[in-house]
Scaffold this active site. Structure first.
Site, short mmCIF file in Angstrom:
data_model
loop_
_atom_site.label_atom_id
_atom_site.label_comp_id
_atom_site.label_asym_id
_atom_site.label_seq_id
_atom_site.Cartn_x
_atom_site.Cartn_y
_atom_site.Cartn_z
CE LYS A 1 -4.07 1.92 0.55
NZ LYS A 1 -3.70 2.77 -0.60
CE LYS B 1 3.78 6.78 6.13
NZ LYS B 1 3.46 7.75 5.05
CE LYS C 1 4.65 7.73 -1.28
NZ LYS C 1 4.15 7.93 0.08
CG ASP D 1 2.90 10.90 -1.69
OD1 ASP D 1 2.76 10.41 -0.57
OD2 ASP D 1 3.89 11.57 -2.00
CB THR E 1 -2.45 13.09 5.98
OG1 THR E 1 -2.73 12.09 4.99
CG2 THR E 1 -0.97 13.06 6.33
CG ASN F 1 -4.74 16.85 1.85
OD1 ASN F 1 -4.70 16.63 3.07
ND2 ASN F 1 -5.72 16.41 1.11
CB SER G 1 -5.75 4.50 2.40
OG SER G 1 -5.58 5.62 1.59
N1 GLU Z 1 0.69 8.92 0.37
C1 GLU Z 1 0.24 8.77 1.71
C2 GLU Z 1 1.38 8.40 2.64
O1 GLU Z 1 2.53 8.71 2.38
C3 GLU Z 1 -0.96 7.84 1.81
C4 GLU Z 1 -0.74 6.44 1.36
C5 GLU Z 1 -2.04 5.64 1.28
O2 GLU Z 1 -3.09 6.15 1.60
O3 GLU Z 1 -1.95 4.48 0.86
O4 GLU Z 1 1.17 7.88 3.69
#
Ligand code: GLU
Length: 434
Positions: free
Chosen positions: A72, A96, A108, A148, A192, A223, A360
């Site tokens: 993810k 994370k 990513k 992102d 976030t 954001n 998410s």
């Molecule tokens: N891009 C966000 C992060 O760095 C969200 C990633 C997601 O929702 O999968 O955590």
């Protein structure tokens, strides 16, 4: 803000593992595995531009580790995107997700592009074109992208639509952060910022902060930066410094955040897909640089922009006693050491900005079930999970007498280690059966 050098970003990221290893319950073999991403895909996306010319964009998707579940993580559109940056960001996603105890591994992706230079139609072609190239790599049970930097709900919607057409099956769970009418979740947009806000709330309780006297500086007004600013301001925190990519502003008695957001967004009205205006343009305040913002005399510093902003060059001049990392990787390892020695509390990125991926996860669960939750339900669950994991890591930090980042990595490593060990370790396989 200077674009960070990402040359050694991945190497810097994995260096943190060795420090946390001694505090974690994980096999050395399993640790070694985590230093190598599982899969790396590089693609070329041809896009017919509005003027008739053809441009080729380079994109990446990295799946770092999938021991705990499908991978993810977000997709970013930025000129800085390169393989080392994407590998580091995928690595951070693995940790994370483990910090939040989500049933996911980390991934990513990104495209090397200055998205602000593209028309909306070019952006749509690029986004759909990228999905055509990576369609065999992603999927609701393998790898699930999300927004992102410089990607948003509309782009996620285009991508979900493109993927569903390729599969000839509507597949909302392939991507998260979608517009709500296309299967997005309530509460994903500000998740976030809200997750970081819950962390701040717990810090304030632990440290007996007097909220009305607590001065905050926020680097980055995208954001996450805007949402945390809004939530902290509503609670009575004094937001005295704010910046975006073009520079910052400072106001001794604090900004009225709702009007700041309104002004920033009004100046962007012509561009609904992107925020391009600067916070410096319309508010009466002292103009400061991004470097000055980081060194302001505040209690709480919130880096919410790019990687590598707090480095060996400025760490000594950081005055804030609490650093809440809303950006991914804003502090280098050398800076970490300096700040830790000075007794600063750094709430690490893999916890502080985990609210986005947590909602998410809720979105993916709702898509799989076809049953959708209310905003209250989403926010309640997010609050409970942030609070629980924050306090778990904070307690580990105290118990083991280590910094909060090392504690977060140790907790995550133990969870990943447990999953890897469930499939057998060298110790298990070398034991005699008899
Ligand atoms: N891009 C966000 C992060 O760095 C969200 C990633 C997601 O929702 O999968 O955590």
């Amino acid at each position: 803000m200077n674009a960070p050098s990402s040359l050694d970003l991945f190497e810097g990221a994995i260096a943190r593992l060795d420090k946390a290893f001694q505090f974690a319950d994980i096999d050395a073999e399993a640790l070694e595995r985590l230093k190598h991403p599982k899969q790396i895909l590089q693609v070329s996306v041809p896009v017919r531009m509005d003027d008739g010319s053809l441009r080729i964009f380079t994109g990446y998707r990295v799946r770092h580790d999938d021991t705990r579940g499908p991978t993810k993580g977000g997709l970013r559109y930025a000129p800085s995107v390169d393989i080392s940056e994407v590998k580091a960001l995928a690595f951070w996603m693995t940790f994370k997700c483990a910090v939040m105890n989500l049933p996911y591994g980390g991934a990513k992706g990104g495209i090397c592009v200055n998205a602000k230079e593209l028309s909306r139609l070019e952006l749509e072609r690029l986004s759909r074109g990228f999905i055509e190239q990576v369609a065999d790599f992603i999927g609701p049970e393998t790898d699930i992208p999300a927004p992102d930097m410089y990607t948003n709900a509309m782009i996620m919607g285009w991508m979900m639509d493109a993927y569903s057409k390729i599969r000839r099956q509507r597949t909302p769970a392939v991507i998260t952060g979608k517009p709500i009418p296309l299967g997005g979740s309530q509460g994903r947009e500000d998740a976030t910022g809200r997750g970081a806000y819950h962390c701040m709330h717990e810090v304030a309780k632990r440290r007996d902060l007097v909220i009305r006297k607590t001065r905050v500086a926020i680097q980055g007004f995208g954001n996450a930066g805007q949402h945390i600013a809004q939530l902290l301001h509503a609670d009575g925190y004094k937001i005295v410094g704010v910046s975006d990519s073009r520079g910052g502003i400072y106001k001794e008695d604090g900004f009225d955040i709702p009007s700041l957001i309104q002004i920033k967004n009004e100046s962007n009205r012509l561009q609904a897909v992107y925020c391009t205006g600067s916070v410096c343009e319309a508010i009466e305040a002292e103009a400061i640089t991004n470097e000055e913002l980081l060194e302001l005399d505040v209690d709480v510093l919130i880096p919410a922009a790019l990687e590598n902003q707090i480095t060996i060059d400025n760490a000594d001049r950081i005055k804030a006693s609490v650093i809440l990392e809303v950006a991914n990787g804003p502090t280098t390892n050398e800076a970490d050491e300096i700040l830790n020695k000075k007794g600063k509390l750094i709430v690490p990125d893999i916890l502080a900005n985990a609210g986005g991926v947590t909602v998410s996860y809720f979105e993916w669960v709702q898509n799989q079930q076809g049953f959708y939750w209310s905003l209250e339900e989403v926010q309640k669950r997010l609050g409970e999970m942030m609070k629980r994991e924050f306090n778990h890591i904070y307690e580990c930090m105290i118990e083991m007498n280590i910094d909060m980042r090392t504690a977060a990595y140790a907790v995550a490593l133990s969870r990943i280690g447990e999953a890897i060990a469930s499939l057998g370790t060298a110790h298990y396989f070398s034991e005699n059966d008899s």
